[in-house]
Design an enzyme around this catalytic site. Structure first.
Site, mmCIF file in Angstrom:
data_model
loop_
_atom_site.group_PDB
_atom_site.id
_atom_site.type_symbol
_atom_site.label_atom_id
_atom_site.label_comp_id
_atom_site.label_asym_id
_atom_site.label_seq_id
_atom_site.Cartn_x
_atom_site.Cartn_y
_atom_site.Cartn_z
ATOM 1 C CE1 TYR A 293 0.903 0.036 4.376
ATOM 2 C CE2 TYR A 293 -1.356 -0.582 4.834
ATOM 3 C CZ TYR A 293 -0.089 -0.318 5.274
ATOM 4 O OH TYR A 293 0.187 -0.407 6.616
ATOM 5 C CD GLU A 294 -0.784 5.118 1.724
ATOM 6 O OE1 GLU A 294 -0.743 5.934 0.787
ATOM 7 O OE2 GLU A 294 -1.800 4.923 2.399
ATOM 8 N N GLY A 295 1.488 2.986 -2.620
ATOM 9 C CA GLY A 295 2.399 2.876 -3.762
ATOM 10 C C GLY A 295 3.237 1.635 -3.625
#
Length: 584
Positions: free
Chosen positions: A430-432
């Site tokens: 997550y978050e890229g």
């Protein structure tokens, strides 16, 4: 196993990444004693309040019923204590009710929060990103009515990007915002994977949502950012009726069960524009970049938690005849000790990278000259994808080693080692996702100023290698680091000369190489600082810093030349191999 906040490690790491010089220049009300007091208090809170809830959050988790989400048992009360303790407002601007402490200190505190209870820590973590986005791009009304309550923690924030058909490709999103005729907007659409999108731990939840407007162009240029609150925020700051968005469900996940990951439905939900129309992605990236560094810290944190449990187990578990321990505990087996030392070394390297990035964040705002600020911002941009990706990969690796140290007992849920491994696995996604971080590194960051930012960093790493080579007990670290820096420079030159598919294929190995070399230099600097302490000869903890640097050099930095040489190999095979060649 009882969690012990790594206060001494964090304080030492802060002192070796330039935090002392930062606060002397930019934080006149902050000194070493205050830093120590804040870390000690945070350590006590996280160990006594958050850590005991970690297992229950995993086994019982957040629940969804009748359109409402209830936080895991004990989480709402713990969040109340978190807010009352002022832990949500550490680095926020005093103008909005914050304490005005350094970003690096906030990261150090949040490492302890995430280590004690990663699922809990996600809630205030997302709020921090919302604070930064509104501070930079919010309207005066949003800064007056919403921002102070996010800073205090009375309200929480959520970042709402992903849709079923639009994950990393945000250009594919279809959520729509239409003017309501009164100066506001009506949001419609579905968002998925919304962390802490709904819960009962705070009285209001502020969603930052990206969506299209009716006349917007296609692609990312047609995306704008909107603020939608669970309850209407009246002009006097009081709360009004419930907004028309709701959770449709929460996901059943591999780990972080205490964190409600929501599917959110927006049905003409009332919203306000944040910033400028068509600038939603740049505005949201303020929040995303803050979250990416925090997720890097999560990787360090879950690794620390897994390491502590493995170390304690290794000193209790008796198995076979050991080489070094008369009592028979498995810590006396050389390979078990090697795993534990490697776990610890990688944790400290990743911690230093993340804290360094935090210091650079502060310098990018507070350095005295524009040139200094620009240089700090450029290096922060360079290190952010490394801090996020390398540190979260370390989190998974260390948590996996933690299970290995436990042996068969680690594969049994009751010991808790498996939970750390399951929790850690989300952080590289997550978050890229980490592959995207690697693409960002080679596609944007390494090429800044024609490679000058990375080359300047390599020059400083080479100076660290020289300093290490002058100390007999650390000379081997200096030699390995010098070879590693040369390998990184060689790989950087190749990347700058080979753009396009070739550099994309090499992106992940290059990021690993950069993290390994920078991490090795960070450990070397810690070893130099420890060796300079007057009590070095009588303090095993200080001596351990040198031992960790040597082990990392021999087992990680030694691989750097091979990583650099391998960047160019296999690229043609990647392009030429169809899926049919891989199918059974």
């Amino acid at each position: 196993m009882t969690f012990r906040a790594p206060v001494r490690d964090l304080a030492f790491a802060l002192s070796t990444v330039g935090h002392d010089a930062l606060i002397a220049r930019a934080y006149p009300d902050l000194d070493a004693d205050t830093v120590a007091a804040v870390l000690e208090a945070a350590g006590s809170f996280t160990a006594e309040v958050l850590a005991p809830l970690n297992r229950k959050g995993d086994t019982e988790g957040a629940t969804y019923q009748n359109g409402k989400v209830t936080a895991a048992p004990g989480f709402a009360d713990a969040y109340r204590q978190f807010v009352e303790g002022g832990w949500n407002s550490l680095s926020a601007d005093p103008e909005h009710g914050g304490q005005g402490l350094s970003k690096a200190m906030e990261l150090a505190v949040f490492e302890m929060v995430h280590a004690a209870n990663m699922a809990f820590g996600l809630c205030p973590m997302l709020t921090q990103g919302a604070i930064e986005a509104l501070d930079l791009h919010g309207t005066e009304r949003q800064k007056r009515l919403v921002l102070p309550r996010l800073v205090s923690g009375e309200w929480t924030g959520a970042m709402c990007l992903t849709e079923p058909q639009a994950g990393s490709d945000l250009a594919a999103l279809t959520s729509m915002a239409r003017p309501d005729g009164k100066g506001g907007w009506l949001l419609s659409g579905q968002k998925i994977f919304i962390t802490w999108g709904d819960h009962d731990a705070a009285e209001n939840i502020c969603h930052l949502v990206i969506a299209r407007t009716p006349d917007a162009p296609p692609g990312v240029k047609g995306i704008s950012l909107f603020l939608a609150s669970k309850f209407e925020v009246k002009d006097d700051g009081s709360l009004g009726p419930r907004n028309s968005f709701r959770p449709a469900s929460i996901e059943h996940k591999l780990g972080i069960h205490g964190s409600p990951t929501c599917v959110m439905l927006y049905e003409d939900a009332q919203a306000e524009l944040v910033g400028e129309l068509g600038q939603g992605l740049p505005h949201m990236f303020v929040m995303m970049n803050a979250a990416r560094l925090q997720v890097g810290v999560q990787g360090v944190a879950i690794a620390e938690r897994a390491f502590q449990q493995a170390l304690a187990f290794s000193q209790e578990r008796k198995q076979g005849r050991t080489a070094w321990e008369a009592g028979g505990a498995i810590y006396g087996h050389p390979d078990v000790r090697r795993m534990l030392m490697l776990m610890k070394a990688k944790i400290e390297a990743a911690r230093a990278i993340c804290l360094t990035t935090g210091v650079l964040s502060d310098l990018g705002r507070l350095a005295e000259t524009e040139d200094e600020r620009d240089a700090a911002k450029a290096r922060q941009e360079l290190l952010t994808p490394i801090a996020k990706a390398w540190s979260t990969d370390i989190g998974v690796e260390v948590a996996s080693l933690g299970v290995q140290v436990h042996g068969g007992m680690g594969y049994i849920e009751e010991t808790g080692a498996a939970q750390h491994y399951r929790d850690a696995r989300i952080a590289p996604i997550y978050e890229g996702a980490n592959g995207i971080q690697a693409i960002d590194l080679v596609g944007r960051k390494v090429g800044m100023a024609d490679g000058a930012v990375m080359r300047a960093l390599c020059g400083e790493l080479a100076l660290t290698a020289e300093s290490l080579s002058e100390i007999p007990d650390l000379a081997s670290v200096g030699r390995r680091l010098a070879v590693g820096v040369a390998a990184l420079e060689r790989a950087t030159d190749w990347l700058l000369a080979n753009r396009g598919a070739a550099s994309l294929a090499a992106a992940t190995p290059y990021l690993k190489l950069a993290g390994d070399v920078i991490g090795g230099a960070m450990l070397g600097r810690q070893a130099l600082a420890a060796a300079a302490e007057p009590r070095f000869d009588s303090d095993p903890w200080l001596q351990g810093k040198a031992a960790l640097a040597r082990l990392f050099a021999s087992q990680v930095l030694a691989q750097a030349p091979g990583l650099a040489d391998g960047l160019t190999e296999g690229v043609d095979d990647l392009e030429a191999t169809p899926a049919a060649a891989l199918a059974s």
